[in-house]
Scaffold this active site. Structure first.
Site, PDB file in Angstrom:
ATOM      1  N   GLN A   8      -8.927   2.135   0.130  1.00  0.00           N
ATOM      2  CA  GLN A   8      -8.835   2.487  -2.062  1.00  0.00           C
ATOM      3  C   GLN A   8      -9.921   3.646  -2.276  1.00  0.00           C
ATOM      4  O   GLN A   8      -9.324   4.629  -3.539  1.00  0.00           O
ATOM      5  CB  GLN A   8      -9.093   1.016  -2.983  1.00  0.00           C
ATOM      6  CG  GLN A   8      -8.398   0.555  -2.520  1.00  0.00           C
ATOM      7  CD  GLN A   8      -8.517  -0.832  -3.394  1.00  0.00           C
ATOM      8  OE1 GLN A   8      -9.452  -0.967  -4.133  1.00  0.00           O
ATOM      9  NE2 GLN A   8      -7.550  -1.489  -3.447  1.00  0.00           N
ATOM     10  N   ARG A  29       2.170   4.182  -3.335  1.00  0.00           N
ATOM     11  CA  ARG A  29       1.197   6.100  -2.602  1.00  0.00           C
ATOM     12  C   ARG A  29       3.228   6.154  -2.546  1.00  0.00           C
ATOM     13  O   ARG A  29       3.103   7.683  -3.668  1.00  0.00           O
ATOM     14  CB  ARG A  29       0.891   5.578  -0.905  1.00  0.00           C
ATOM     15  CG  ARG A  29      -0.627   5.834  -0.861  1.00  0.00           C
ATOM     16  CD  ARG A  29      -0.896   5.083   0.325  1.00  0.00           C
ATOM     17  NE  ARG A  29      -2.316   4.288   0.459  1.00  0.00           N
ATOM     18  CZ  ARG A  29      -3.207   4.027  -0.210  1.00  0.00           C
ATOM     19  NH1 ARG A  29      -2.292   2.682  -0.036  1.00  0.00           N
ATOM     20  NH2 ARG A  29      -4.228   3.410   0.327  1.00  0.00           N
ATOM     21  N   ASP A  32      -6.921  -7.933   4.316  1.00  0.00           N
ATOM     22  CA  ASP A  32      -6.055  -8.707   4.244  1.00  0.00           C
ATOM     23  C   ASP A  32      -5.541  -9.648   4.247  1.00  0.00           C
ATOM     24  O   ASP A  32      -5.241 -10.588   3.853  1.00  0.00           O
ATOM     25  CB  ASP A  32      -4.483  -7.870   2.919  1.00  0.00           C
ATOM     26  CG  ASP A  32      -5.235  -6.603   1.726  1.00  0.00           C
ATOM     27  OD1 ASP A  32      -6.676  -6.769   1.560  1.00  0.00           O
ATOM     28  OD2 ASP A  32      -4.719  -5.570   2.254  1.00  0.00           O
ATOM     29  N   ARG A  80      -2.584 -13.926  -2.263  1.00  0.00           N
ATOM     30  CA  ARG A  80      -3.206 -14.221  -0.554  1.00  0.00           C
ATOM     31  C   ARG A  80      -3.517 -15.736   0.019  1.00  0.00           C
ATOM     32  O   ARG A  80      -3.108 -15.645   0.501  1.00  0.00           O
ATOM     33  CB  ARG A  80      -3.937 -13.247  -0.059  1.00  0.00           C
ATOM     34  CG  ARG A  80      -3.386 -12.031  -0.474  1.00  0.00           C
ATOM     35  CD  ARG A  80      -3.453 -11.303   0.941  1.00  0.00           C
ATOM     36  NE  ARG A  80      -3.031  -9.855   0.163  1.00  0.00           N
ATOM     37  CZ  ARG A  80      -1.779  -9.299   0.910  1.00  0.00           C
ATOM     38  NH1 ARG A  80      -1.347  -9.852   1.362  1.00  0.00           N
ATOM     39  NH2 ARG A  80      -1.793  -7.765   0.400  1.00  0.00           N
ATOM     40  N   ARG A 125     -13.425  -6.836 -11.219  1.00  0.00           N
ATOM     41  CA  ARG A 125     -13.429  -6.301 -10.154  1.00  0.00           C
ATOM     42  C   ARG A 125     -13.769  -4.939  -9.999  1.00  0.00           C
ATOM     43  O   ARG A 125     -13.661  -4.190 -11.324  1.00  0.00           O
ATOM     44  CB  ARG A 125     -12.388  -5.732  -9.743  1.00  0.00           C
ATOM     45  CG  ARG A 125     -11.078  -7.907  -9.037  1.00  0.00           C
ATOM     46  CD  ARG A 125     -10.129  -7.552  -8.367  1.00  0.00           C
ATOM     47  NE  ARG A 125     -10.052  -6.940  -7.238  1.00  0.00           N
ATOM     48  CZ  ARG A 125      -9.614  -6.460  -6.839  1.00  0.00           C
ATOM     49  NH1 ARG A 125      -8.154  -6.102  -6.217  1.00  0.00           N
ATOM     50  NH2 ARG A 125      -9.442  -6.356  -4.768  1.00  0.00           N
ATOM     51  N   SER A 179       0.937  -1.575   0.426  1.00  0.00           N
ATOM     52  CA  SER A 179       0.044  -0.049   0.147  1.00  0.00           C
ATOM     53  C   SER A 179       0.572   1.263   0.070  1.00  0.00           C
ATOM     54  O   SER A 179       0.433   2.115  -0.715  1.00  0.00           O
ATOM     55  CB  SER A 179      -0.593  -0.540   1.285  1.00  0.00           C
ATOM     56  OG  SER A 179      -1.942  -0.968   1.221  1.00  0.00           O
TER      57      SER A 179
HETATM   58  C1  S3P Z   1      -5.441  -1.590  -0.519  1.00  0.00           C
HETATM   59  C2  S3P Z   1      -7.366  -1.035   0.609  1.00  0.00           C
HETATM   60  C3  S3P Z   1      -7.780  -2.261   1.296  1.00  0.00           C
HETATM   61  C4  S3P Z   1      -7.018  -3.749   0.418  1.00  0.00           C
HETATM   62  C5  S3P Z   1      -6.034  -3.093  -0.290  1.00  0.00           C
HETATM   63  C6  S3P Z   1      -4.556  -2.893   0.096  1.00  0.00           C
HETATM   64  C7  S3P Z   1      -5.268   0.070   0.130  1.00  0.00           C
HETATM   65  O1  S3P Z   1      -9.310  -2.654   0.023  1.00  0.00           O
HETATM   66  O2  S3P Z   1      -7.420  -4.819   0.418  1.00  0.00           O
HETATM   67  O3  S3P Z   1      -5.047  -4.897  -0.768  1.00  0.00           O
HETATM   68  O4  S3P Z   1      -4.436   0.089  -0.562  1.00  0.00           O
HETATM   69  O5  S3P Z   1      -5.620   1.564   0.378  1.00  0.00           O
HETATM   70  P1  S3P Z   1     -10.024  -1.735   0.348  1.00  0.00           P
HETATM   71  O6  S3P Z   1     -10.060  -0.283   0.769  1.00  0.00           O
HETATM   72  O7  S3P Z   1     -10.962  -1.752  -0.968  1.00  0.00           O
HETATM   73  O8  S3P Z   1     -10.902  -1.935   0.924  1.00  0.00           O
END
Ligand code: S3P
Length: 458
Positions: A174, A31, A326, A401, A127, A27
């Site tokens: 996200q 970013r 996750d 995963r 998705r 994550s």
């Molecule tokens: C993430 C947010 C999560 C997570 C993903 C990474 C992120 O998804 O499952 O692996 O980096 O913002 P959601 O925000 O859709 O729950």
């Protein structure tokens, strides 16, 4: 990039221990690259995850005009374009398997006035993208997508973005981050309200880059509102990416389950909004300790020490789901080996991850002889106080995963566990097999499922 075999088998492990450093947080890596591309000047990133997902983000940013390079020491450098400075890509942007990369990038593209086409692999193309298109349309972007809001899609960014106040229908970091990234090039104050807190890496990193942000929590409802003042000028800086707590959780569960096991996981991100699985494992009776807590690039980091011990089933409330979204696959493995029943509530979002993870977990555990049921959004696992028999071939559904969680299960089952296709592991955890095997696991691309491997594991 190590060559990850399609089929991998995990055999029972006698010892599992050591001091391990898992790769950088996925994550935070996405970013760091994106904010580096938005900054003026150079951003240096140490500890960047060099998994396929993040490499797709790096490639997309290059196609949008940023210079993104890796030096021989493994440090990454981004020469940013400044806010609003991305340029029209010459070709389709392929985000591979990366849901986070795709959704966050759509946020950036929404407020850049040119048209891009975004696609991904077969999993990402199933998705939902509607959840980000909806708020980004309100800001002024236009989209043309396949049915159901799926990729490939075309996004026409707006030249006149409008600041919005947006309440997230689901607790999704996200979606929150896509809106905040779009807000970077929007004049005035954009506010996102989240019903329940989700990972706040975007907010923390924006603040590190000097963006003016305000966060308030409504004491009555717990809803958090985050406001960003758009069109600042931000300068490049040094970012250090912690080890990924989601990747570390795989080694943590292995250490808890293997008799005599114990690991120290160094430099792991321990952001409270990512720490849910460790709290849950502690509540199940696991020995999980945090040492040397410190701050790095605005994120809390620590060494996590785990020791083998018996686990007991518990009820995990839905409210904790965003802080461990996750980690349910590997938590389900721990629960299958615990004493008694574990109920994992509020898992609707697992159905729209890299695979339908509720189905994938239930199917894999049943194949391995575990007792598991799905009732609505709740996963119920009957632990029998020891590992299930194993001896199955588990369908990973190209989900990293799921593949890794079941390879951890194979470390403790009587008969080995084979994962049909483990290639997706490279999206988030390059080097998984060698890191686990160096600590004592026996995971390899051995063809037979019932006999011991002859020599070396890959
Ligand atoms: C993430 C947010 C999560 C997570 C993903 C990474 C992120 O998804 O499952 O692996 O980096 O913002 P959601 O925000 O859709 O729950």
């Amino acid at each position: 990039m190590p060559n990850m075999s399609a089929r991998l088998t995990s055999f029972r492990t006698d010892v599992f221990g050591g001091t391990l450093r898992v790769p950088g947080d996925k994550s935070i890596s996405h970013r760091a690259l994106m904010l580096g591309a938005m900054a003026v000047g150079e951003t240096t990133i140490t500890g960047l995850l060099e998994g396929e997902d993040v490499l797709h983000t790096a490639a997309a940013l290059r196609a949008l005009g940023a210079a993104v390079m890796r030096d021989a020491s493994g440090c990454w450098r981004v020469l940013g374009r400044g806010i609003g400075g991305l340029v029209e890509p010459a070709d389709v942007l392929d985000m591979g398997n990366a849901g986070t990369g795709a959704r966050l990038l759509l946020g950036l593209l929404a407020t850049h006035p040119f048209t891009s086409v975004v696609t991904g692999d077969a999993s990402l193309r199933t998705r939902p993208m509607q959840r980000v298109m909806e708020p980004l349309r309100r800001i002024g972007a236009r989209f043309l997508s396949r049915a159901g809001g799926r990729l490939p899609l075309a996004v026409a960014g707006t030249a006149s973005p409008v600041p919005i106040v947006y309440t997230l229908p689901v607790a999704s970091a996200q979606v929150k981050s896509a809106v905040l990234l779009a807000a970077l090039n929007t004049p005035g104050a954009t506010t996102v309200i989240e019903p329940a807190p989700s990972r706040d890496h975007t907010e923390r990193m924006l603040q590190e880059f000097g963006v003016t942000m305000r966060a308030e929590t409504d004491p009555a409802t717990g809803a958090k509102s985050i406001t960003l003042i758009g069109q600042p000028e931000i300068s490049g800086r040094a970012v250090s990416v912690p080890a990924d707590p989601s990747s570390a959780a795989l080694a943590a569960v292995a250490a808890l389950l293997v008799p005599g096991g114990g690991v120290t996981l160094t430099g792991v991100g321990v952001n409270p909004l990512r720490y849910g699985v460790y709290e849950t494992l502690r509540e199940m009776g696991g020995s999980v300790e945090k040492h040397h807590e410190r701050m790095e690039s605005g994120e809390p980091v620590a060494d996590i020490v785990i020791r083998h011990g018996a686990l007991t089933g518990i009820d995990v409330p839905a409210a904790r789901a965003p802080a461990m979204i996750d980690e349910y696959p590997v938590l389900a493995i721990a629960a299958a080996c615990a004493h008694g029943i574990t109920r994992l509530h509020g898992l609707a979002e697992l159905r729209v991850k890299e695979s339908d993870r509720l189905v994938a977990i239930a199917r894999g555990l049943s194949a391995c002889g575990g007792q598991v049921a799905v009732e609505g959004d709740t996963l119920i696992i009957h632990g029998s106080g020891g590992p299930p028999p194993g001896g199955a071939r588990v369908v990973s559904a190209f989900d990293h995963r799921i593949a890794m969680a079941f390879l951890v299960l194979g470390m403790v089952t009587g008969a080995p566990v084979t994962v049909d296709d483990a290639q997706a592991i490279a999206t988030s955890f390059p080097g998984f097999v060698s890191l686990m095997n160096d600590a004592g696991a026996r995971i390899g691309n051995h063809e037979g499922e019932d006999s011991e491997p002859s020599s070396v594991f890959c």
